[in-house]
Design a protein around this motif. Structure first.
Motif, PDB file in Angstrom:
ATOM      1  N   MET A  92      33.084  41.538  23.441  1.00 33.74           N
ATOM      2  CA  MET A  92      34.461  41.120  23.623  1.00 33.74           C
ATOM      3  C   MET A  92      34.799  41.010  25.106  1.00 33.74           C
ATOM      4  SD  MET A  92      36.434  43.433  20.755  1.00 33.74           S
ATOM      5  CE  MET A  92      38.025  42.793  21.278  1.00 33.74           C
ATOM      6  N   LYS A  93      35.615  40.033  25.427  1.00 38.19           N
ATOM      7  CA  LYS A  93      36.063  39.846  26.803  1.00 38.19           C
ATOM      8  C   LYS A  93      36.916  41.031  27.232  1.00 38.19           C
ATOM      9  CE  LYS A  93      39.275  36.909  29.415  1.00 38.19           C
ATOM     10  NZ  LYS A  93      40.355  37.918  29.444  1.00 38.19           N
ATOM     11  N   LYS A  94      36.672  41.506  28.444  1.00 35.41           N
ATOM     12  CA  LYS A  94      37.477  42.603  28.969  1.00 35.41           C
ATOM     13  C   LYS A  94      38.917  42.159  29.169  1.00 35.41           C
ATOM     14  CE  LYS A  94      34.316  45.568  31.626  1.00 35.41           C
ATOM     15  NZ  LYS A  94      34.045  46.081  32.991  1.00 35.41           N
ATOM     16  N   MET A  95      39.839  43.060  28.888  1.00 33.60           N
ATOM     17  CA  MET A  95      41.239  42.767  29.181  1.00 33.60           C
ATOM     18  C   MET A  95      41.406  42.658  30.691  1.00 33.60           C
ATOM     19  SD  MET A  95      44.651  44.550  27.755  1.00 33.60           S
ATOM     20  CE  MET A  95      44.504  43.475  26.337  1.00 33.60           C
ATOM     21  N   THR A  96      42.187  41.660  31.105  1.00 35.62           N
ATOM     22  CA  THR A  96      42.376  41.383  32.527  1.00 35.62           C
ATOM     23  C   THR A  96      43.855  41.429  32.875  1.00 35.62           C
ATOM     24  OG1 THR A  96      40.408  39.967  32.575  1.00 35.62           O
ATOM     25  CG2 THR A  96      42.002  39.689  34.360  1.00 35.62           C
ATOM     26  N   PHE A  97      44.167  42.106  33.972  1.00 32.54           N
ATOM     27  CA  PHE A  97      45.544  42.187  34.450  1.00 32.54           C
ATOM     28  C   PHE A  97      45.678  41.427  35.766  1.00 32.54           C
ATOM     29  CE2 PHE A  97      45.069  46.304  32.133  1.00 32.54           C
ATOM     30  CZ  PHE A  97      45.926  45.989  31.085  1.00 32.54           C
ATOM     31  N   ALA A  98      46.761  40.655  35.879  1.00 30.86           N
ATOM     32  CA  ALA A  98      47.112  40.050  37.156  1.00 30.86           C
ATOM     33  C   ALA A  98      47.928  41.073  37.939  1.00 30.86           C
ATOM     34  CB  ALA A  98      47.914  38.774  36.940  1.00 30.86           C
ATOM     35  N   LEU A  99      47.545  41.320  39.178  1.00 34.59           N
ATOM     36  CA  LEU A  99      48.224  42.317  40.003  1.00 34.59           C
ATOM     37  C   LEU A  99      49.206  41.638  40.946  1.00 34.59           C
ATOM     38  CD1 LEU A  99      45.181  44.593  40.936  1.00 34.59           C
ATOM     39  CD2 LEU A  99      46.600  44.622  38.871  1.00 34.59           C
ATOM     40  N   CYS A 100      50.376  42.220  41.058  1.00 31.57           N
ATOM     41  CA  CYS A 100      51.400  41.699  41.964  1.00 31.57           C
ATOM     42  C   CYS A 100      52.022  42.879  42.696  1.00 31.57           C
ATOM     43  CB  CYS A 100      52.463  40.927  41.183  1.00 31.57           C
ATOM     44  SG  CYS A 100      53.699  40.095  42.221  1.00 31.57           S
ATOM     45  N   PHE A 101      52.204  42.730  44.010  1.00 31.68           N
ATOM     46  CA  PHE A 101      52.747  43.815  44.829  1.00 31.68           C
ATOM     47  C   PHE A 101      54.021  43.343  45.520  1.00 31.68           C
ATOM     48  CE2 PHE A 101      48.233  44.263  44.362  1.00 31.68           C
ATOM     49  CZ  PHE A 101      48.072  45.598  44.024  1.00 31.68           C
ATOM     50  N   CYS A 102      54.937  44.282  45.730  1.00 31.71           N
ATOM     51  CA  CYS A 102      56.219  43.922  46.321  1.00 31.71           C
ATOM     52  C   CYS A 102      56.259  44.232  47.816  1.00 31.71           C
ATOM     53  CB  CYS A 102      57.351  44.673  45.620  1.00 31.71           C
ATOM     54  SG  CYS A 102      57.449  46.410  46.094  1.00 31.71           S
ATOM     55  N   ASN A 103      57.238  43.667  48.491  1.00 33.05           N
ATOM     56  CA  ASN A 103      57.521  43.977  49.899  1.00 33.05           C
ATOM     57  C   ASN A 103      59.033  43.862  50.092  1.00 33.05           C
ATOM     58  OD1 ASN A 103      57.192  44.575  52.577  1.00 33.05           O
ATOM     59  ND2 ASN A 103      56.412  42.562  53.164  1.00 33.05           N
ATOM     60  N   ARG A 104      59.527  44.494  51.140  1.00 35.55           N
ATOM     61  CA  ARG A 104      60.954  44.358  51.408  1.00 35.55           C
ATOM     62  C   ARG A 104      61.268  44.721  52.853  1.00 35.55           C
ATOM     63  NH1 ARG A 104      65.922  44.925  47.477  1.00 35.55           N
ATOM     64  NH2 ARG A 104      67.596  44.550  48.962  1.00 35.55           N
ATOM     65  N   GLY A 105      61.717  43.714  53.599  1.00 33.27           N
ATOM     66  CA  GLY A 105      62.352  43.889  54.908  1.00 33.27           C
ATOM     67  C   GLY A 105      61.710  44.919  55.817  1.00 33.27           C
ATOM     68  N   VAL A 106      62.541  45.905  56.203  1.00 31.29           N
ATOM     69  CA  VAL A 106      62.102  46.884  57.204  1.00 31.29           C
ATOM     70  C   VAL A 106      61.397  48.084  56.591  1.00 31.29           C
ATOM     71  CG1 VAL A 106      63.918  46.217  58.818  1.00 31.29           C
ATOM     72  CG2 VAL A 106      64.362  48.015  57.142  1.00 31.29           C
TER      73      VAL A 106
END
Length: 466
Positions: A1-15
């Motif tokens: 079976m194909k491994k479950m895959t997650f798309a990773l997203c990271f946040c940023n903010r100003g200072v």
């Protein structure tokens, strides 16, 4: 079976201290891969610190997601610091898969401006805006959690199960082989309602199955192969040769329906025509299908097939549909859950034995060969079922335990003693709610996983019975 895959997203903010995002990327990649999953992530050099902050960066991430459509099962939105909600919603509003919100904890002793994250607060900023945009997302306990903690490892396992249920239930094919038995109005369902939820029903007349079975020769290579597979699956030593051959032929025909119509699940009219005319009872064939990963329910119980499929996706283990059948002495929190013999071997305490169905043998001896008899083993379980009502799928789930309590040998079929907290009140709620005499069971406690998948993403109507 194909491994479950997650798309990773990271946040940023100003200072805020954006340098912390680099460490978060390393942490999250390690957490995901250590848990046995795969990941994809946008090149960190494309945005400041590799996070998403502005609408332009959100659009860049959304474009990247679209280019990788079909390659990920869910998204993990990681907040190492306070997030910018505009960038976040722009990036993920069209993700089309479950989204897990993860926020980092602050550490005592690292509360200076260079290290303080404020993600505890920022998580609310994001979830508020996602709610305003009506973009579904998943939040779990604890509110803030480090990716390398055991708590997050459990979050990941649960989120993976949610993704499997959502993605597997969003669109699939189920075969309905035969008409509903006249006596069982309890298993009626609305096919158009199911289609609204992406569940496509393919219907087949039982007479067609009979004709296909009659066309099969005893020495057909597929029939011989199926005979061998079935004999290796469970104990057929008591079954007459002619009935064994007929069971194998029915099994081949069911496989042909599954292959030709790309069926992910099926429900079968199992009595009394098969017994009367084919002299077999198809229980063991359903048992084997469930062990093989093709969800199969009896008595044309389509709704049980749906919750069986959901729990199979969540647990990656076989499931079963059972009758609420017998009290267990004076213990009001125990019940014998039973069916004639379609329970997967993976749920049984030992290898089953194929017998003649005692109900049919009583009035028509020799007509019911095919029950896979045995006992259900002890394991933590989830009980669930659904109904179609007023254009909606209405579902419940609760958690329980199959025990090692004995059932006397004279009890036919395949049953097990299930201990369910506050059972008597739950039975009243099920009766008042119009739920059937069947419930489906799966391995493990997964009520919250099902509730998250069903209500947040699939929009089923949930009935709380606990």
């Amino acid at each position: 079976m194909k491994k479950m895959t997650f798309a990773l997203c990271f946040c940023n903010r100003g200072v805020m201290p954006g340098e912390l995002i680099y460490g978060a990327r390393e942490d999250m990649i390690r957490a995901v891969t250590d848990a046995g999953y795969d990941y994809i992530a946008m090149d960190a050099e494309l945005t400041r610190y590799g996070g998403v902050e502005s609408r332009d960066e959100g659009l860049l991430y959304a474009k990247w997601l679209k280019e990788h459509a079909g390659q990920y099962d869910g998204v993990i939105f990681s907040m190492p610091i306070f997030a910018d909600e505009n960038g976040a919603i722009t990036a993920l509003q069209d993700a089309g898969v479950p989204i897990l919100m993860q926020a980092y904890p602050d550490e005592i002793g690292k509360m200076d401006f260079a290290h303080r994250r404020d993600a505890y607060c920022g998580k609310f900023s994001v979830t508020d805006v996602f709610t305003q945009y009506q973009v579904p997302f998943t939040v779990m306990k604890p509110h803030v959690v480090h990716p390398l903690s055991e708590a997050f490892a459990q979050n990941l396992r649960d989120f993976a199960a949610v993704c499997r249920v959502v993605n597997g239930m969003k669109r699939f094919n189920v075969g309905c082989i035969g008409a509903r038995t006249t006596a069982f109005k309890t298993v009626r369902f609305d096919e158009i309602t199911l289609q609204k939820y992406g569940i496509n029903v393919e219907s087949f007349d039982l007479s067609e199955l009979f004709a296909k079975v009659k066309e099969k020769a005893d020495d057909d290579s597929k029939v011989l192969a199926k005979t061998e597979a079935l004999k290796n699956y469970t104990d057929f030593s008591h079954v007459p040769e002619s009935n064994m051959s007929t069971l194998a032929k029915v099994g081949v025909v069911l496989d042909e329906y599954i292959e030709e119509y790309h069926l992910d699940a099926l429900t079968l009219r199992c009595w009394n025509e098969m017994e009367t005319y084919l002299r077999v009872c198809p229980c063991v064939l359903l048992s084997e299908l469930n062990d093989r990963g093709i969800v199969a329910s009896c008595e044309i119980d389509m709704c049980s097939a749906l919750t069986m499929r959901a729990m199979k996706l969540a647990s990656e283990q076989p499931t079963a549909v059972l009758d609420w059948n017998n009290n267990y002495g004076d213990d009001e929190n125990k019940v014998i859950l039973f069916h004639c013999g379609p329970v997967a071997q993976g749920l049984m305490a030992g290898k089953g034995t194929v017998t003649e169905h005692k109900m049919f043998a009583k009035g028509d001896p020799g007509s019911g060969w095919g029950c896979n008899e045995g006992r259900i083993k002890a394991f933590p379980t989830t009980i669930s079922n659904c109904q179609t009502k007023d254009g909606k799928i209405v579902v419940y789930a609760s958690e329980a335990e199959f025990t090692e309590d004995p059932i006397e040998d004279a009890f036919f079929g395949c049953g097990g003693v299930c201990e369910i907290p506050d059972l008597q009140n739950k039975l009243i709620r099920l009766a008042r709610g119009g739920f059937k005499h069947h419930t489906s069971v799966g391995m493990g406690h997964m009520k919250e996983i099902l509730k998250e998948a069903f209500t947040t993403y699939l929009h089923y109507e949930w009935v709380e019975i606990d």
